[in-house]
Scaffold this active site. Structure first.
Site, short mmCIF file in Angstrom:
data_model
loop_
_atom_site.label_atom_id
_atom_site.label_comp_id
_atom_site.label_asym_id
_atom_site.label_seq_id
_atom_site.Cartn_x
_atom_site.Cartn_y
_atom_site.Cartn_z
N HIS A 189 33.80 33.98 44.89
CA HIS A 189 35.14 33.67 44.38
C HIS A 189 35.74 32.72 45.41
CE1 HIS A 189 38.79 33.79 42.32
NE2 HIS A 189 39.17 35.03 42.46
N ARG A 222 35.16 31.68 34.85
CA ARG A 222 35.16 33.06 35.32
C ARG A 222 34.14 33.82 34.48
NH1 ARG A 222 38.37 36.25 39.04
NH2 ARG A 222 38.29 38.39 38.34
N LYS A 248 28.08 34.51 17.67
CA LYS A 248 27.06 34.37 16.63
C LYS A 248 25.66 34.20 17.22
CE LYS A 248 30.50 32.03 13.76
NZ LYS A 248 31.01 30.68 13.46
N ARG A 274 45.82 36.72 36.95
CA ARG A 274 46.27 36.15 38.20
C ARG A 274 45.53 34.86 38.52
NH1 ARG A 274 48.23 38.72 42.90
NH2 ARG A 274 48.06 40.68 41.77
N THR A 275 44.22 34.90 38.48
CA THR A 275 43.43 33.71 38.80
C THR A 275 43.63 32.65 37.73
OG1 THR A 275 41.79 35.09 39.92
CG2 THR A 275 41.11 32.87 39.30
#
Lengths: 315, 315, 315
Positions: free
Chosen positions: C142, C113, C92, C62-63
């Site tokens: 957020h 995010r 790695k 959604r975001t």
């Protein structure tokens, strides 16, 4: 054409049954223009500023790639959302309705792939602002595949009536075969020969129609003057007894020798792809083999045309 | 330059061996223009309407991001296909040939990453309409990495001949080192010092060439007037005996003190990245450290130049 | 406005605390223009040539979709990098710093995010060339969610002061509720009623402020003239005793009857989404329900505005 540009504008494309000869004529005329765009007339800005959300509940690189490229060939762009049931709010228990309502807010058209039959029709009933295009819903519909098959015949044979053709392989489960026959039944005077293992015969009839179906039992019964062959895969898992599969499998592989013996010179050899051995690689070089040469590209052109139409921007 | 713009047009870029000083000069001249585009002259529409399919059979966010951005910096677009062997028709048994033939239909160029050596050459022999660019095929080639390393030296030292350099770390398995030496061997009068654990010495020779190689055993043998150091990682898993690894590991970490003691003032310190401790973070601030400052960006500029060239649109 | 266009240019957007009424006014004015772009004034080329890297260490369709569409609505493009800790050099052992420095090289802005609180602030301190926008960092911030909530109230009620509202559900853990209250506290004369299970009461206070908070114990204590209701989910896993959850759960579902009984005619009903049953589907048709109709779209408009601002291209 001017009065036809409005065809499909804002419409959901859920099923192949939405099409008739008149709308197919519109679609295919525009698809031809789209080929010109992709091959010679780039860049196009026809869909500049338009966004398609590719909402894929199951992976399908081929179909997704085709729709993705179709938008971008026309200067549009896409938002790709894969497996929302796993990676998005849907994983938290969000309803299908809320997911559709969310993703329609970001875009101008949703292209939906879903494993459950009927889910595209459901999405179409939910979406309030944008058209939804079916990119395959389980064993249900996959209308753009059917459209590209018909477009390929139309383009290469010049007509969709008065044709003699062969469909072969798994006619019982072959969704693409069923759609192709439905499509040919919209036009007059077509005759199609059916070649399938006895376990995988065509389950449908077209009574009182102009489409003539003739069952044949072996390759030597194929008329030598077919306009097209449409070959499909016989899947091992369709047989309860593996020995039955082995028995029929070799009979359902197109070889160069077979094509030369039973095929006509002017015919085209089609396949919905992917293939897993049922047409020998050597046949690819034959000019009659159009599955790699034409069908894949035609899929993109038909999708370009469809996207332009539902967005009200057909040229 | 005008007569050189046709270089690489429509060509597959499979191996670093396809390049010579003349073609590298073309590529690097265009790469410099690309830096100007990305930094100051945006937006560019050079590749508007062009689509690259990024076909990645194994994940590599860094390389994919670089190619993806390269197309988009020039106004082009991409179709991203990851793990087709898992998520597409290839999972159903489709041949590599059919997969390549399918995805080339959607685009103007394929960028291919594959875990198997030779698979990009194979794809190049299959593709009928579009060039294929190697984004790494297993332990085989990764030509754009080699190109960005050479471009970085060329740009920051002004030449690719008459250089004195050091390569250090794992010279046995280091694909990027091998390509760098091959590249420097194309030019005259270069001398490169080799510093490696005895288990990881350079496995190749350049006899009868202008490239002079000198093995050194410890940091204090590094000449104080190098033009570049090219550092690579010594991986623990290359040693059968963990004690051997512990013994050499500390000797192969660049610290600020080491750089100040053995490095020249005008040198550049390079690394192919990713690094896992073999250059101390504190060194990042040193003006000679160019792995983060220049190499990453140069990778994008070189890829922009290469995409423009194979698409026949170099400025 | 002219003198305000420089607001946020080149700035990292890490926390909602960076905003004050003056900058919110700038942002919301531009967000309204963005709605016009997305709905009527397409195509826009405002961000043509600009690339946002969507760097998502955890999935959030959604975001991500909202930011992705926001760039593309404005003619920009994106490079999507998901799970770099799993699929890229980070796997790695590469440091977070090197990953940020790598991906900033390809683009003009990073949208990040990350599951760990504080990681966006860390990324902002690392990035040397491009702004970083917080798309959610764990239980931390957020900010674009908070901004879209405030924008929705501002747009639909015409002001952010002198409001009477209700927040309901899980006020203890509800990050969006905390941000909303912080936002309303920037303005004068707001009064907010708090309705929550006793286990999930608001953990914060706003002493010496203009924001008045009033705890209510049941729906019949809600004043009948609220301007907005902001509903959130009560999650089963917040209760150690399942019976406690069952006891309160039914009291925290908005039904049409409840809305008609306790809600005002002019109020708006908001929800941060996703919802899992805490607002009955039937309520969606009520004109006061704006979670699907306005909030989702407003999220895209606010993100369009923010991207344009940090890139120095606000109209």
């Amino acid at each position: 054409m001017n009065d036809l540009k409005g065809y499909f504008k804002g419409e959901h494309i859920v099923s192949f049954d939405q099409f008739d000869p008149r709308s197919l004529d519109v679609l295919f005329t525009i698809a031809k223009q789209m080929r010109e765009v992709a091959q010679n007339a780039k860049p196009s800005r026809l869909l500049e500023g338009n966004i398609a959300t590719l909402l894929f509940y199951e992976p399908s690189s081929r179909t997704m790639g085709s729709f993705d490229a179709a938008m971008k060939q026309l200067g549009g762009n896409t938002v790709v959302v894969t497996n929302p049931q796993q990676f998005s709010s849907a994983a938290k228990g969000e309803s299908f309705q809320d997911t559709i309502r969310t993703f329609e807010a970001y875009c101008d058209v949703i292209v939906l792939r879903h494993p459950e039959t009927g889910s595209v029709a459901k999405a179409a009933s939910i979406a309030m602002h944008v058209p939804v295009i079916n990119a395959g819903d389980g064993i249900g519909e996959h209308p753009t595949q059917a459209l590209l098959d018909l477009f390929t015949i139309f383009e290469l044979k010049g007509r969709l009536s008065g044709l003699k053709g062969l469909v072969a392989g798994d006619l019982l489960n072959g969704r693409t075969v069923h759609s192709l026959l439905k499509g040919l039944n919209l036009y007059g005077g077509n005759i199609v020969y059916l070649l399938a293992p006895k376990e995988l015969q065509l389950p449908m009839e077209f009574p009182d129609s102009n489409l003539t179906l003739v069952t044949v039992e072996d390759a030597h019964d194929i008329p030598r003057d077919c306009d097209f062959w449409y070959w499909t895969r016989v899947q091992k898992e369709r047989f309860s007894n593996p020995a039955d599969y082995e028995r029929v499998n070799n009979r359902f592989v197109v070889t160069q020798a077979m094509l030369d013996t039973y095929g006509s010179r002017h015919m085209i050899l089609m396949h919905p792809l992917p293939r897993v051995g049922e047409i020998e690689d050597a046949v690819d070089e034959d000019p009659r083999a159009v599955y790699l040469k034409s069908q894949i590209r035609n899929g993109m052109y038909v999708r370009m045309a469809l996207l332009a139409l539902v967005l009200g921007k057909a040229p």
